[in-house]
Design an enzyme around this catalytic site. Structure first.
Site, PDB file in Angstrom:
ATOM      1  N   GLY A  79     -29.389 -21.792  -6.858  1.00 28.54           N
ATOM      2  CA  GLY A  79     -28.365 -21.596  -7.820  1.00 28.54           C
ATOM      3  C   GLY A  79     -28.555 -20.765  -8.734  1.00 28.54           C
ATOM      4  N   ARG A 143     -30.927 -20.826  -0.945  1.00 34.15           N
ATOM      5  CA  ARG A 143     -32.011 -21.505  -0.526  1.00 34.15           C
ATOM      6  C   ARG A 143     -32.065 -22.375   0.503  1.00 34.15           C
ATOM      7  NH1 ARG A 143     -30.278 -24.766  -4.961  1.00 34.15           N
ATOM      8  NH2 ARG A 143     -28.116 -24.741  -5.941  1.00 34.15           N
ATOM      9  N   ASP A 174     -38.281 -26.805  -7.687  1.00 35.34           N
ATOM     10  CA  ASP A 174     -38.896 -26.837  -5.841  1.00 35.34           C
ATOM     11  C   ASP A 174     -39.655 -25.473  -5.135  1.00 35.34           C
ATOM     12  OD1 ASP A 174     -38.285 -29.218  -5.424  1.00 35.34           O
ATOM     13  OD2 ASP A 174     -36.731 -28.995  -4.566  1.00 35.34           O
ATOM     14  N   LYS A 200     -36.285 -20.604 -13.525  1.00 34.44           N
ATOM     15  CA  LYS A 200     -34.441 -20.605 -13.577  1.00 34.44           C
ATOM     16  C   LYS A 200     -33.746 -21.793 -12.911  1.00 34.44           C
ATOM     17  CE  LYS A 200     -32.801 -20.627 -10.369  1.00 34.44           C
ATOM     18  NZ  LYS A 200     -31.888 -21.297  -9.274  1.00 34.44           N
ATOM     19  N   THR A 201     -32.685 -22.659 -14.112  1.00 38.97           N
ATOM     20  CA  THR A 201     -32.115 -23.248 -13.550  1.00 38.97           C
ATOM     21  C   THR A 201     -30.734 -23.731 -14.670  1.00 38.97           C
ATOM     22  OG1 THR A 201     -31.264 -24.728 -12.114  1.00 38.97           O
ATOM     23  CG2 THR A 201     -33.171 -25.411 -13.772  1.00 38.97           C
ATOM     24  N   ASP A 203     -29.353 -25.727 -14.984  1.00 41.80           N
ATOM     25  CA  ASP A 203     -29.510 -27.369 -15.080  1.00 41.80           C
ATOM     26  C   ASP A 203     -30.919 -27.669 -16.186  1.00 41.80           C
ATOM     27  OD1 ASP A 203     -27.231 -27.697 -13.019  1.00 41.80           O
ATOM     28  OD2 ASP A 203     -29.373 -28.969 -11.666  1.00 41.80           O
TER      29      ASP A 203
HETATM   30  P1  FBP Z   1     -30.721 -24.944  -9.051  1.00 41.34           P
HETATM   31  O1  FBP Z   1     -31.215 -26.287  -9.211  1.00 41.34           O
HETATM   32  O2  FBP Z   1     -30.439 -24.175  -7.205  1.00 41.34           O
HETATM   33  O3  FBP Z   1     -30.854 -23.086 -10.124  1.00 41.34           O
HETATM   34  O4  FBP Z   1     -28.831 -25.137  -9.251  1.00 41.34           O
HETATM   35  C1  FBP Z   1     -28.537 -25.386 -10.191  1.00 41.34           C
HETATM   36  C2  FBP Z   1     -27.474 -26.087  -9.739  1.00 41.34           C
HETATM   37  O5  FBP Z   1     -25.816 -24.775 -10.177  1.00 41.34           O
HETATM   38  C3  FBP Z   1     -26.882 -27.871  -9.678  1.00 41.34           C
HETATM   39  O6  FBP Z   1     -26.170 -27.265 -10.956  1.00 41.34           O
HETATM   40  C4  FBP Z   1     -25.480 -27.889  -8.676  1.00 41.34           C
HETATM   41  O7  FBP Z   1     -25.557 -29.420  -8.753  1.00 41.34           O
HETATM   42  C5  FBP Z   1     -26.183 -26.951  -7.395  1.00 41.34           C
HETATM   43  O8  FBP Z   1     -26.421 -25.611  -7.797  1.00 41.34           O
HETATM   44  C6  FBP Z   1     -24.546 -26.349  -6.583  1.00 41.34           C
HETATM   45  O9  FBP Z   1     -25.348 -25.559  -5.816  1.00 41.34           O
HETATM   46  P2  FBP Z   1     -24.041 -24.428  -4.660  1.00 41.34           P
HETATM   47  O10 FBP Z   1     -24.518 -22.963  -4.969  1.00 41.34           O
HETATM   48  O11 FBP Z   1     -25.317 -25.090  -3.272  1.00 41.34           O
HETATM   49  O12 FBP Z   1     -23.363 -25.680  -4.602  1.00 41.34           O
END
Ligand code: FBP
Length: 554
Positions: A79, A143, A174, A200-201, A203
């Site tokens: 993400g 992803r 991951d 990175k994230t 979250d």
């Molecule tokens: P990452 O863990 O890959 O950084 O993504 C986090 C996130 O933003 C979450 O908060 C959310 O649940 C998810 O990505 C949404 O994923 P997508 O972009 O595939 O809809």
């Protein structure tokens, strides 16, 4: 491309960097390290990258250059998170500082770009277009999981062709786990390619004793907090709505908690607490309805509720239901797809165990359907698609109606729901993220120059002014333990959930009673880039509480 006035002004912002990265860089190595748990198993799985020391860069006299140029590849994985472009700018500037003929290649749309040999050279002109901007659009993200030997070998072909000596993988827990597996494999076969990870994230759940925070968390929380503050001002003006606001965070509640610390909502649910106290959905509904009822007694028929995106999976009974659904759909997806839409709910009810079947049957139609939507590439339910905010608003309304009949509640209840996620993931990075990301990228180049592989770029001490930040690298194996994933024990980086005995949660806990009944809203406003440092350069409340035990302006 037309640029906004802010974009033009921000293009010339020079990120602040640790003093240790300013001139020639000297590397200091610590003692051998161990993984956080399961040392024996991790050591066996990573014989070439286990036990390496933590390294730190300090400034030293002399010329920072190298005799030969180094070509580097970069991948954005998962993400989006604000600041990714600055990581890439930092890597680029680092590579060029080492030797002007060094090149940086970006693989397109995430790990699949490496496997499918889709790439572009990132030249100075391209990099300059993206400095201090949000988004991952410079090369795109994806992803695809990079985990099989076939993928690693396919990747190596293009790395060799482009004479790339090191690959930087910018991703979450991951992706960094997979970066380490790749580093180990390339070391084992003497491929001559180093692999470095970057945390990175939005979250915020990739952090530990060595990695203070993942990039993007600071900006995303500031953007959501601005929006929540705006809603609170509106709700304090109209005094007629309860706002149920879900914020991203697939698993951990760091974003919800940080937004609560910044905005003082009436209610913030923390999933980790729900799990710890083994609360049921009904316990959560009772708690929210209870606060609404108390405020109603004071004539305050309005308020805000912050809900973490991952909540549903932390309610023990829902977790069991989702786990059975994940397993069931993994084996029966085709049959399920053939069932008519109107019959899907009954089909699932007939297939689940009696306990899970009755919970599933009690859920509102929309949420029941959302729980059976397509899984992510890991086979898990996509929590961002579940409208928990609507589920809670609807169930709270039912509870209040019931209490009204019983004479226990006599207020007015009208709700509005929101979901803040994508609104913040590509925002222009705050000063903190712009500086932090650039430093992480530059550090990655220095790790490459030092011949390191299987390391995560790290910048620490970040609640201090940037000059005092400490740049270096942490062996990724140090963050690993063994966990069961899809029925198999795998080495993975431990995910950092909110710690209920940590300073941020404890501070929230000490304040929440007051915030719930009184109207103590804070309106943080938009991210400020220029002005006094206490307005422009403050790290998140979470980091300040973790490191200093207090919030800057308190
Ligand atoms: P990452 O863990 O890959 O950084 O993504 C986090 C996130 O933003 C979450 O908060 C959310 O649940 C998810 O990505 C949404 O994923 P997508 O972009 O595939 O809809």
């Amino acid at each position: 491309m037309t640029k906004s006035a802010l974009q033009v002004a921000r293009a010339s912002y020079i990120p602040k960097v640790p003093a240790g990265l300013k001139g020639n860089v000297k590397i200091e190595e610590g003692a051998a390290t161990e993984s956080v748990r399961d040392q024996k198993e991790i050591k066996e799985l990573f014989p070439n990258t286990y036990g390496m020391p933590i390294v730190k860069f300090t400034e030293t006299a002399g010329n920072p250059g190298m005799d030969k140029p180094i070509n580097v590849g970069v991948i954005l994985s998962g993400g989006q998170a604000p600041g990714g472009h600055n990581v890439i700018a930092g890597i680029y500037d680092g590579v060029k500082r080492l030797h002007p003929d060094g090149k940086l290649y970006g693989f397109i749309l995430g790990p699949s770009g490496l496997i499918n040999h889709e790439y572009k050279e990132l030249t100075g002109d391209i990099i300059d277009e993206y400095r201090n901007t949000g988004g991952f659009d410079i090369i795109g993200s994806g992803r695809t999981k990079l985990e099989t030997q076939e993928q690693f070998d396919k990747g190596l072909e293009i790395l060799k062709k482009l004479d790339i000596k090191a690959l930087v993988i910018i991703g979450g827990d991951d992706s960094n786990t997979n970066a380490c597996v790749l580093a180990e494999y390339y070391a084992k076969i003497n491929a001559g390619v180093q692999v470095i990870g970057c945390p990175k994230t939005i979250d915020g759940d990739l952090k530990n004793e060595q990695i203070e925070t993942s990039f993007g968390f600071d900006t995303a929380c500031k953007v959501y907090s601005e929006l929540i503050g705006n809603i609170q001002r509106d709700c304090n003006s109209a005094r007629k709505y309860w706002h149920f606001i879900k914020v991203m965070g697939r698993s951990a509640s760091h974003i919800a908690l940080e937004c609560a610390l910044q905005t003082h909502p009436n209610i913030c649910i923390v999933s980790e607490e729900v799990a710890e106290k083994e609360q049921s959905l009904d316990d959560i509904i009772e708690y929210i309805a209870g606060v609404i009822s108390k405020r109603a007694e004071k004539g305050l028929n309005f308020g805000t509720v912050i809900i973490p995106e991952g909540l549903i999976e932390f309610i023990p009974a829902m977790k069991k239901l989702i786990s059975e659904l994940n397993d069931f759909l993994a084996h029966n997806q085709e049959e399920f797809d053939l069932v008519r839409r109107s019959g899907k709910r009954d089909y699932i009810i007939s297939k689940l165990s009696p306990e899970n079947s009755s919970i599933y049957a009690s859920l509102p139609e929309t949420v029941a359907r959302q729980l059976t939507l397509d899984r992510d590439p890991h086979g898990n339910v996509q929590v961002s698609l579940i409208e928990t905010e609507k589920l809670l608003a609807e169930m709270v309304k039912n509870k209040l109606d019931q209490w009204k009949k019983e004479g226990k509640y006599n207020g007015k209840f009208a709700s509005i729901t929101h979901f803040f996620g994508y609104e913040g993931r590509c925002a222009a990075p705050s000063n903190y993220d712009a500086d932090y990301c650039y430093s992480l990228g530059f550090t990655a180049s220095m790790l490459i120059a030092a011949g390191k592989t299987g390391y995560m770029s790290s910048v620490r001490n970040t609640t201090r002014p940037a000059a005092e930040w400490i740049a270096g690298g942490i062996p990724i194996t140090m963050m690993m333990n063994m966990e069961r994933r899809h029925g198999e024990m795998k080495p993975v980086i431990q995910k950092a959930l909110v710690e209920l005995n940590g300073a941020p949660f404890r501070y929230f806990e000490s304040q929440r009673e007051k915030w719930s009944i009184e109207t103590d809203y804070v309106y943080p406003g938009p991210i400020q880039y220029f002005g006094p440092t206490e307005v422009c350069d403050q790290p998140s409340n979470t980091l300040q509480l973790e490191q200093n035990g207090t919030i800057g302006l308190d």
